[in-house]
Enzyme design. Structure first.
Site, PDB file in Angstrom:
ATOM      1  N   ASN A 250     -17.273  46.621  72.191  1.00  0.00           N
ATOM      2  CA  ASN A 250     -16.054  46.334  72.950  1.00  0.00           C
ATOM      3  C   ASN A 250     -14.813  46.464  72.075  1.00  0.00           C
ATOM      4  O   ASN A 250     -13.805  47.051  72.470  1.00  0.00           O
ATOM      5  CB  ASN A 250     -16.158  44.930  73.554  1.00  0.00           C
ATOM      6  N   THR A 251     -14.910  45.946  70.862  1.00  0.00           N
ATOM      7  CA  THR A 251     -13.776  46.039  69.928  1.00  0.00           C
ATOM      8  C   THR A 251     -13.577  47.496  69.497  1.00  0.00           C
ATOM      9  O   THR A 251     -12.446  47.986  69.444  1.00  0.00           O
ATOM     10  CB  THR A 251     -14.060  45.140  68.695  1.00  0.00           C
TER      11      THR A 251
ATOM     12  N   PRO B  40     -12.796  63.954  51.139  1.00  0.00           N
ATOM     13  CA  PRO B  40     -11.666  63.328  50.442  1.00  0.00           C
ATOM     14  C   PRO B  40     -11.991  63.144  48.960  1.00  0.00           C
ATOM     15  O   PRO B  40     -13.141  63.325  48.549  1.00  0.00           O
ATOM     16  CB  PRO B  40     -11.552  61.965  51.123  1.00  0.00           C
ATOM     17  N   GLY B  41     -10.969  62.817  48.187  1.00  0.00           N
ATOM     18  CA  GLY B  41     -11.198  62.511  46.772  1.00  0.00           C
ATOM     19  C   GLY B  41     -10.769  63.615  45.832  1.00  0.00           C
ATOM     20  O   GLY B  41     -10.953  63.508  44.611  1.00  0.00           O
TER      21      GLY B  41
ATOM     22  N   ASP C  22     -17.226  47.804  64.167  1.00  0.00           N
ATOM     23  CA  ASP C  22     -17.321  46.477  64.788  1.00  0.00           C
ATOM     24  C   ASP C  22     -18.269  46.556  65.980  1.00  0.00           C
ATOM     25  O   ASP C  22     -19.010  47.534  66.130  1.00  0.00           O
ATOM     26  CB  ASP C  22     -15.897  46.036  65.196  1.00  0.00           C
TER      27      ASP C  22
ATOM     28  N   LYS D  82     -11.929  53.948  60.239  1.00  0.00           N
ATOM     29  CA  LYS D  82     -13.294  53.536  59.861  1.00  0.00           C
ATOM     30  C   LYS D  82     -13.827  52.452  60.791  1.00  0.00           C
ATOM     31  O   LYS D  82     -14.183  51.351  60.363  1.00  0.00           O
ATOM     32  CB  LYS D  82     -13.325  53.067  58.406  1.00  0.00           C
TER      33      LYS D  82
ATOM     34  N   GLN E  56      -8.868  61.151  42.632  1.00  0.00           N
ATOM     35  CA  GLN E  56     -10.175  60.483  42.446  1.00  0.00           C
ATOM     36  C   GLN E  56     -11.146  61.319  41.610  1.00  0.00           C
ATOM     37  O   GLN E  56     -12.274  60.902  41.372  1.00  0.00           O
ATOM     38  CB  GLN E  56     -10.817  60.172  43.798  1.00  0.00           C
ATOM     39  N   GLY E  57     -10.737  62.521  41.233  1.00  0.00           N
ATOM     40  CA  GLY E  57     -11.567  63.345  40.341  1.00  0.00           C
ATOM     41  C   GLY E  57     -12.321  64.480  41.010  1.00  0.00           C
ATOM     42  O   GLY E  57     -12.991  65.256  40.337  1.00  0.00           O
ATOM     43  N   GLY E  58     -12.242  64.584  42.335  1.00  0.00           N
ATOM     44  CA  GLY E  58     -12.950  65.663  43.046  1.00  0.00           C
ATOM     45  C   GLY E  58     -12.339  67.019  42.737  1.00  0.00           C
ATOM     46  O   GLY E  58     -11.124  67.145  42.543  1.00  0.00           O
TER      47      GLY E  58
HETATM   48  P1  XMP Z   1      -6.410  60.229  47.755  1.00  0.00           P
HETATM   49  O1  XMP Z   1      -5.069  59.691  47.422  1.00  0.00           O
HETATM   50  O2  XMP Z   1      -7.496  59.652  46.934  1.00  0.00           O
HETATM   51  O3  XMP Z   1      -6.621  59.705  49.264  1.00  0.00           O
HETATM   52  O4  XMP Z   1      -6.449  61.734  47.824  1.00  0.00           O
HETATM   53  C1  XMP Z   1      -7.769  59.920  50.026  1.00  0.00           C
HETATM   54  C2  XMP Z   1      -7.589  59.395  51.404  1.00  0.00           C
HETATM   55  O5  XMP Z   1      -8.812  59.496  52.093  1.00  0.00           O
HETATM   56  C3  XMP Z   1      -9.335  58.195  52.310  1.00  0.00           C
HETATM   57  N1  XMP Z   1     -10.678  58.244  51.827  1.00  0.00           N
HETATM   58  C4  XMP Z   1     -11.733  58.242  52.580  1.00  0.00           C
HETATM   59  N2  XMP Z   1     -11.841  58.186  53.886  1.00  0.00           N
HETATM   60  N3  XMP Z   1     -14.182  58.289  53.610  1.00  0.00           N
HETATM   61  C5  XMP Z   1     -13.083  58.208  54.410  1.00  0.00           C
HETATM   62  O6  XMP Z   1     -13.230  58.153  55.637  1.00  0.00           O
HETATM   63  C6  XMP Z   1     -14.119  58.339  52.280  1.00  0.00           C
HETATM   64  O7  XMP Z   1     -15.111  58.441  51.567  1.00  0.00           O
HETATM   65  C7  XMP Z   1     -12.838  58.307  51.762  1.00  0.00           C
HETATM   66  N4  XMP Z   1     -12.431  58.372  50.501  1.00  0.00           N
HETATM   67  C8  XMP Z   1     -11.078  58.321  50.575  1.00  0.00           C
HETATM   68  C9  XMP Z   1      -8.520  57.208  51.526  1.00  0.00           C
HETATM   69  O8  XMP Z   1      -8.459  55.950  52.149  1.00  0.00           O
HETATM   70  C10 XMP Z   1      -7.201  57.916  51.496  1.00  0.00           C
HETATM   71  O9  XMP Z   1      -6.513  57.727  52.729  1.00  0.00           O
END
Ligand code: XMP
Length: 254
Positions: A91-92, A206-207, A88, A85, A211-213
């Site tokens: 350069n960083t 993700p999710g 910054d 993610k 996370q409920g997805g």
């Molecule tokens: P879980 O255990 O919830 O992990 O299935 C999900 C992984 O994905 C990352 N994560 C995200 N990364 N945008 C991202 O770039 C997002 O909205 C997001 N939601 C979850 C989380 O850090 C973990 O590695």
């Protein structure tokens, strides 16, 4: 080959849309490495890529034990995504991207909020030079995501009020990103983003599970890849769980 195409080919070849988020709970580094190796070994045939986060980079070290996992993933022909993610000044940001690419990662995630000039432009330049990918956050999966990604923004030039995530989706097109992240916990946002992207930029979601997805809601609304962490890594049988998610995704799309 552009990262977007690499993912498409591997996903077709492995008949899987599942990306493993190899996130493990804190443990001593030796046990952590062994656990990560075991899970990767057990699920590699059911996934199309592996995503790393700080869970392993911090305790194992990017140029130390993480390299053993990078080699293992490469042996299975799996692309590696670093979910760093990037957020910054240019350069960083460039330095962060260079380190992850040099360490064997094929793509990085980045936050479009920092903008292009002296923000993410250097990251896209390094990625292009090294033939790697940049995936932009467009709408995150956690409950508080609306506070940032869901804000409405006033465009002074047009007088329009636009949702933040739509602006980010438009930037993904403009900057030629290799992917965007939209949480599976917000299927309607996936649909909205997909309307802007029109299949030009794939949606990583993700999710799923913890996370409920829901697999079907994410895919039917336009997600291309499902990022799954704890549902697999904390499962009693990670291989069976990963296979179940892979098969459920195939069924949704058939
Ligand atoms: P879980 O255990 O919830 O992990 O299935 C999900 C992984 O994905 C990352 N994560 C995200 N990364 N945008 C991202 O770039 C997002 O909205 C997001 N939601 C979850 C989380 O850090 C973990 O590695």
């Amino acid at each position: 080959m552009p990262f977007k195409l690499v993912m498409e080919q591997i996903s077709k070849r492995k008949n899987s849309r599942v990306i493993l988020a190899l996130d493990l709970q804190p443990d001593n580094p030796e046990t952590l490495l062994k656990k990560a190796q075991k899970i990767l070994g057990a699920v590699h045939m059911h996934i199309c890529a592996v995503k790393f986060n700080r869970h392993l980079i911090l305790p194992l070290g990017l140029y130390n034990d993480v390299q053993r996992l990078v080699d293992q993933a490469k042996k299975y022909d799996l692309p590696l995504i670093m979910d760093c993610k990037i957020n910054d000044i240019g350069n960083t940001n460039r330095t962060i991207a260079e380190h992850y690419f040099k360490a064997g990662f094929d793509a990085v995630t980045a936050n479009p909020l920092v903008g292009w000039q002296d923000g993410l432009q250097p990251v896209f330049e390094v990625a292009e030079k090294m033939q790697h990918g940049v995936i932009l956050l467009v709408y995150m999966s956690h409950r508080g995501a609306w506070e940032g990604y869901g804000q409405k923004v006033f465009n002074e030039n047009t007088g329009e009020i636009i949702p933040q995530h739509r602006i980010f989706a438009e930037k993904a097109l403009e900057w030629k990103a290799d992917g965007v992240v939209v949480g599976s916990t917000y299927p309607s946002k996936i649909q909205e983003v997909q309307l802007t992207l029109k299949n030009e930029v794939p949606i990583y979601s993700p999710g799923i599970g913890t996370q409920g997805g829901i697999i079907e809601a994410a895919l039917k609304n336009g997600a291309k890849y499902l990022i799954v962490g704890r549902t697999i890594t904390l499962s009693q049988d990670p291989s069976k769980t990963a296979e179940g998610i892979k098969l459920a995704a195939q069924t949704c799309l058939s």
